[in-house]
Design a protein around this motif. Structure first.
Motif, PDB file in Angstrom:
ATOM      1  N   SER A 136      65.893  67.107 -15.579  1.00 52.92           N
ATOM      2  CA  SER A 136      64.636  66.226 -15.034  1.00 52.92           C
ATOM      3  C   SER A 136      65.265  64.750 -14.811  1.00 52.92           C
ATOM      4  O   SER A 136      66.280  64.508 -15.118  1.00 52.92           O
ATOM      5  N   PHE A 137      64.198  64.099 -14.129  1.00 52.22           N
ATOM      6  CA  PHE A 137      64.697  62.664 -13.929  1.00 52.22           C
ATOM      7  C   PHE A 137      64.004  61.667 -15.098  1.00 52.22           C
ATOM      8  O   PHE A 137      62.718  61.569 -15.180  1.00 52.22           O
ATOM      9  N   PHE A 138      64.697  61.566 -15.840  1.00 53.28           N
ATOM     10  CA  PHE A 138      64.114  60.979 -17.510  1.00 53.28           C
ATOM     11  C   PHE A 138      63.070  61.860 -17.600  1.00 53.28           C
ATOM     12  O   PHE A 138      63.360  63.132 -18.196  1.00 53.28           O
ATOM     13  N   GLU A 139      61.914  61.483 -17.830  1.00 46.23           N
ATOM     14  CA  GLU A 139      60.898  62.253 -18.446  1.00 46.23           C
ATOM     15  C   GLU A 139      60.336  63.127 -17.480  1.00 46.23           C
ATOM     16  O   GLU A 139      59.608  63.908 -17.870  1.00 46.23           O
ATOM     17  N   ASP A 140      60.637  62.804 -16.123  1.00 47.13           N
ATOM     18  CA  ASP A 140      59.732  63.472 -14.972  1.00 47.13           C
ATOM     19  C   ASP A 140      60.350  64.681 -14.713  1.00 47.13           C
ATOM     20  O   ASP A 140      61.370  64.631 -13.926  1.00 47.13           O
ATOM     21  N   ALA A 141      60.019  65.758 -14.890  1.00 43.47           N
ATOM     22  CA  ALA A 141      60.496  66.781 -14.400  1.00 43.47           C
ATOM     23  C   ALA A 141      60.403  67.246 -12.947  1.00 43.47           C
ATOM     24  O   ALA A 141      61.137  68.087 -12.451  1.00 43.47           O
ATOM     25  N   ARG A 142      59.517  66.319 -12.449  1.00 42.88           N
ATOM     26  CA  ARG A 142      59.214  66.572 -11.014  1.00 42.88           C
ATOM     27  C   ARG A 142      59.872  65.614 -10.051  1.00 42.88           C
ATOM     28  O   ARG A 142      59.563  65.535  -8.964  1.00 42.88           O
ATOM     29  N   TRP A 143      60.608  64.692 -10.747  1.00 43.18           N
ATOM     30  CA  TRP A 143      61.213  63.607  -9.865  1.00 43.18           C
ATOM     31  C   TRP A 143      60.393  62.880  -8.886  1.00 43.18           C
ATOM     32  O   TRP A 143      60.710  62.568  -7.948  1.00 43.18           O
ATOM     33  N   LYS A 144      59.224  62.630  -9.458  1.00 41.93           N
ATOM     34  CA  LYS A 144      58.158  62.006  -8.340  1.00 41.93           C
ATOM     35  C   LYS A 144      57.533  62.532  -7.306  1.00 41.93           C
ATOM     36  O   LYS A 144      56.894  62.081  -6.634  1.00 41.93           O
ATOM     37  N   LEU A 145      57.711  63.899  -7.429  1.00 46.89           N
ATOM     38  CA  LEU A 145      57.335  64.821  -6.516  1.00 46.89           C
ATOM     39  C   LEU A 145      56.010  65.350  -6.978  1.00 46.89           C
ATOM     40  O   LEU A 145      55.760  65.184  -8.153  1.00 46.89           O
ATOM     41  N   PRO A 146      55.096  65.790  -6.037  1.00 44.98           N
ATOM     42  CA  PRO A 146      53.712  66.268  -6.506  1.00 44.98           C
ATOM     43  C   PRO A 146      53.607  67.625  -7.323  1.00 44.98           C
ATOM     44  O   PRO A 146      52.734  67.640  -7.934  1.00 44.98           O
ATOM     45  N   TYR A 147      54.695  68.376  -7.233  1.00 50.50           N
ATOM     46  CA  TYR A 147      54.841  69.553  -7.681  1.00 50.50           C
ATOM     47  C   TYR A 147      55.685  70.230  -8.403  1.00 50.50           C
ATOM     48  O   TYR A 147      56.916  69.494  -8.076  1.00 50.50           O
ATOM     49  N   ASN A 167      58.025  53.624   1.697  1.00 49.13           N
ATOM     50  CA  ASN A 167      59.085  54.514   1.217  1.00 49.13           C
ATOM     51  C   ASN A 167      59.104  56.010   1.683  1.00 49.13           C
ATOM     52  O   ASN A 167      58.132  56.322   2.267  1.00 49.13           O
ATOM     53  N   ALA A 168      59.974  56.518   1.651  1.00 50.21           N
ATOM     54  CA  ALA A 168      60.297  58.117   1.886  1.00 50.21           C
ATOM     55  C   ALA A 168      60.985  59.101   1.000  1.00 50.21           C
ATOM     56  O   ALA A 168      61.767  58.135   0.241  1.00 50.21           O
ATOM     57  N   SER A 169      60.596  60.200   0.925  1.00 52.63           N
ATOM     58  CA  SER A 169      61.390  60.967  -0.184  1.00 52.63           C
ATOM     59  C   SER A 169      62.914  61.302   0.225  1.00 52.63           C
ATOM     60  O   SER A 169      63.261  61.698   1.161  1.00 52.63           O
ATOM     61  N   PRO A 170      63.632  60.975  -0.869  1.00 50.51           N
ATOM     62  CA  PRO A 170      65.088  61.304  -0.375  1.00 50.51           C
ATOM     63  C   PRO A 170      65.242  62.997  -0.255  1.00 50.51           C
ATOM     64  O   PRO A 170      66.090  63.389   0.278  1.00 50.51           O
ATOM     65  N   PHE A 171      64.506  63.785  -0.657  1.00 48.28           N
ATOM     66  CA  PHE A 171      64.563  65.023  -0.441  1.00 48.28           C
ATOM     67  C   PHE A 171      64.234  65.576   0.963  1.00 48.28           C
ATOM     68  O   PHE A 171      64.768  66.623   1.165  1.00 48.28           O
ATOM     69  N   CYS A 172      63.477  64.494   1.622  1.00 40.74           N
ATOM     70  CA  CYS A 172      63.674  64.828   3.161  1.00 40.74           C
ATOM     71  C   CYS A 172      65.295  64.786   3.598  1.00 40.74           C
ATOM     72  O   CYS A 172      65.456  65.622   4.532  1.00 40.74           O
ATOM     73  N   GLU A 216      54.644  71.978   2.315  1.00 38.50           N
ATOM     74  CA  GLU A 216      54.579  70.604   1.351  1.00 38.50           C
ATOM     75  C   GLU A 216      55.519  69.720   1.906  1.00 38.50           C
ATOM     76  O   GLU A 216      55.663  68.360   1.803  1.00 38.50           O
ATOM     77  N   PHE A 217      56.847  70.115   2.281  1.00 40.41           N
ATOM     78  CA  PHE A 217      57.747  69.107   2.549  1.00 40.41           C
ATOM     79  C   PHE A 217      57.280  68.450   3.933  1.00 40.41           C
ATOM     80  O   PHE A 217      57.597  67.409   4.161  1.00 40.41           O
ATOM     81  N   ARG A 218      56.533  69.353   4.787  1.00 41.56           N
ATOM     82  CA  ARG A 218      56.087  68.542   6.159  1.00 41.56           C
ATOM     83  C   ARG A 218      54.784  67.751   5.904  1.00 41.56           C
ATOM     84  O   ARG A 218      54.792  66.649   6.305  1.00 41.56           O
ATOM     85  N   ASP A 219      54.123  68.199   5.129  1.00 39.37           N
ATOM     86  CA  ASP A 219      52.523  67.550   5.051  1.00 39.37           C
ATOM     87  C   ASP A 219      52.467  66.618   3.980  1.00 39.37           C
ATOM     88  O   ASP A 219      51.731  65.386   4.097  1.00 39.37           O
ATOM     89  N   GLU A 220      53.226  66.758   2.859  1.00 38.81           N
ATOM     90  CA  GLU A 220      53.146  65.870   1.822  1.00 38.81           C
ATOM     91  C   GLU A 220      54.221  64.836   1.702  1.00 38.81           C
ATOM     92  O   GLU A 220      53.950  63.773   1.595  1.00 38.81           O
ATOM     93  N   LEU A 221      55.272  65.343   2.102  1.00 41.11           N
ATOM     94  CA  LEU A 221      56.462  64.329   1.883  1.00 41.11           C
ATOM     95  C   LEU A 221      56.626  63.782   3.275  1.00 41.11           C
ATOM     96  O   LEU A 221      57.410  62.798   3.699  1.00 41.11           O
ATOM     97  N   GLN A 222      55.970  64.394   4.235  1.00 47.31           N
ATOM     98  CA  GLN A 222      56.385  64.168   5.699  1.00 47.31           C
ATOM     99  C   GLN A 222      57.571  63.939   6.324  1.00 47.31           C
ATOM    100  O   GLN A 222      57.988  63.141   6.946  1.00 47.31           O
ATOM    101  N   CYS A 223      58.338  65.097   5.932  1.00 45.60           N
ATOM    102  CA  CYS A 223      59.727  65.120   6.513  1.00 45.60           C
ATOM    103  C   CYS A 223      59.709  65.812   7.738  1.00 45.60           C
ATOM    104  O   CYS A 223      59.108  66.765   8.424  1.00 45.60           O
ATOM    105  N   GLY A 224      60.752  65.237   8.548  1.00 50.89           N
ATOM    106  CA  GLY A 224      60.925  65.435   9.973  1.00 50.89           C
ATOM    107  C   GLY A 224      61.596  66.802  10.002  1.00 50.89           C
ATOM    108  O   GLY A 224      61.255  67.898  10.440  1.00 50.89           O
ATOM    109  N   VAL A 225      62.355  67.130   8.949  1.00 48.64           N
ATOM    110  CA  VAL A 225      62.970  68.625   8.783  1.00 48.64           C
ATOM    111  C   VAL A 225      62.647  69.167   7.732  1.00 48.64           C
ATOM    112  O   VAL A 225      62.790  68.498   6.352  1.00 48.64           O
TER     113      VAL A 225
END
Ligand SMILES: *[C@@H]1O[C@H](CO)[C@@H](O)[C@H](O)[C@H]1NC(C)=O
Ligand SMILES: *[C@@H]1O[C@H](CO)[C@@H](O)[C@H](O)[C@H]1NC(C)=O
Length: 405
Positions: free
Chosen positions: A70-81, A363-368, A88-97
């Motif tokens: 986990s990212f400190f206490e956050d098992a979701r690493w600031k992600l919504p789920y 900001n943008a998610s690094p997971f994109c 979700e990558f497309r609609d919530e994180l707004q990733c191009g790929v």
């Protein structure tokens, strides 16, 4: 014309050889890279079956990512789920790929070797009960991910040499850059910074920029500088710099390390920065390459001029003339004198806000970026490992400042 009924056997053989030679020659010629360059590629793809493999790998197949710790206490690493799919990558994180699946559930896939990437939070020790994967697929990528500075890395990296394939951190030379925030061009929405060499617009001359918010707030901004701090003794010795600055100007220190307090999360504390203070100290706890944290971006979103102190080249992060960099001064006297000068004139002061017309903070998610990297064709056949991650990570800080104090 009349051909002889039978050629002598020797001549027959000779003709046959000549014919064979001719055919071979023509074949060689048509197969030559000079005449048939596509043939080379086609032949290769046919031989290796790579055509279908490459096509499937680059476009269709989802890349699968496991968050190991986990990212400190956050098992979701600031992600919504806990688990995200392409939608979700497309609609919530707004990733191009967006053709990726990501989960923090270790049994999301039936075997660990099936993940394309496994992300480890390297600022903390690995969890005791699931310390490391037992088996490793040589084509999967282990990701070294963290946002803390080297001094705050509570993790023994010497045990993990030649372990990670990718780095994901605030450092601009990471494989995946994960900044605290990004500067976007308001017109194009494109990211301008952080970047190794951003292309900034030039600030207008002092007096040419009239900022109505700052103009309105100016009359009540009667206090000089505020600092919110809870980590009192640091590698950067920012506490000493602040103490020296206090000899020259009024500095209000809030939090554990100061005399004043303001409840965390109380909107009044943040509003004070707009209404009461001229400067906000955004001093980092260590002087490390590219280490610029959220406090600075928080200040930029207010009507206050940040005074920065850190190991970064701030021109990679912020527009020119939007902050005061302590490291650009030789001594605290000079820094304080400059702050006094800026504080003494509303047009000087307002000139630090010109950038707001052109840039916004987002900001943008690094997971994109991780997802895109896992799909990039230039990664398909590449092998990469950090043989000495400890050196890569720890050799990016300095322990003495340029400004004297
Ligand atoms: C700046 O704006 C204020 C009010 O918005 C106005 O009173 C002032 O004259 C302006 N200054 C200049 C130089 O335009
Ligand atoms: C990842 O790193 C490991 C350990 O050094 C190495 O064996 C493996 O080949 C690397 N994989 C890729 C895809 O680069």
């Amino acid at each position: 014309m009349r051909l002889p009924k039978r050629l002598p056997p020797k001549l027959q053989l000779l003709l046959l050889l000549l014919l064979a030679g001719l055919i071979l020659g023509i074949y060689q010629l048509t197969d030559s890279p000079l005449l048939n360059q596509y043939g080379i590629l086609k032949k290769y793809l046919k031989r290796s079956g790579a055509e279908s493999k490459a096509a499937a790998a680059t476009t269709t197949a989802n890349r699968r990512i496991l968050l190991w710790s986990s990212f400190f206490e956050d098992a979701r690493w600031k992600l919504p789920y806990d688990t995200l799919g392409p939608q979700e990558f497309r609609d919530e994180l707004q990733c191009g790929v967006y053709q990726c699946e990501l989960s923090n559930q270790h049994d999301y896939l039936p075997a660990l070797e099936l993940y394309d990437a496994i992300v480890f939070h390297a600022a903390q020790p690995f969890p005791l009960l699931k310390s490391l994967p037992k088996r490793r697929n040589p084509s999967q990528l282990y990701v070294f991910a963290l946002l803390e500075s080297p001094g705050e890395t509570k993790h023994r990296l010497s045990d993990e040499q030649d372990f990670y394939n990718l780095t994901m951190s605030y450092r601009l030379d990471s494989d995946i850059v994960w900044p605290y925030a990004r500067l976007l061009d308001k017109q194009t929405r494109a990211q301008v910074a952080p970047s190794a060499a951003p292309h900034w617009r030039q600030p207008p001359a002092v007096g040419a920029w009239n900022d109505s918010d700052v103009w309105r707030l100016w009359p009540t901004k009667s206090k000089m500088a505020a600092w919110f701090v809870s980590h009192c003794e640091t590698l950067s010795l920012r506490e000493k710099l602040a103490a020296a600055l206090e000899q020259h100007l009024q500095l209000d220190i809030y939090g554990k390390c100061g005399k004043l307090s303001c409840a965390r999360g109380d909107p009044h504390c943040d509003n004070m920065l707009d209404t009461d203070y001229k400067f906000y100290l955004a001093f980092e706890n260590s002087l490390c390459e590219d280490y610029v944290t959220e406090k600075l971006y928080g200040a930029l979103q207010r009507n206050i001029v940040p005074v920065v102190f850190g190991g970064a080249d701030y021109t990679r992060f912020l527009p020119p003339h939007s902050y005061i960099d302590a490291e650009q001064f030789e001594s605290v006297d000079e820094l304080a004198a400059h702050m006094d000068f800026v504080a003494s004139d509303v047009y000087e002061y307002m000139s630090y806000f010109w950038w707001r017309e052109h840039y916004s903070i987002g900001n943008a998610s690094p997971f994109c970026d991780l997802c895109a990297k896992l799909h990039a064709t230039n990664w398909l056949h590449k092998r990469q490992a950090y043989a000495d991650i400890e050196a890569w990570w720890f050799n990016s800080c300095r322990f003495s400042s340029r400004i004297r104090f």
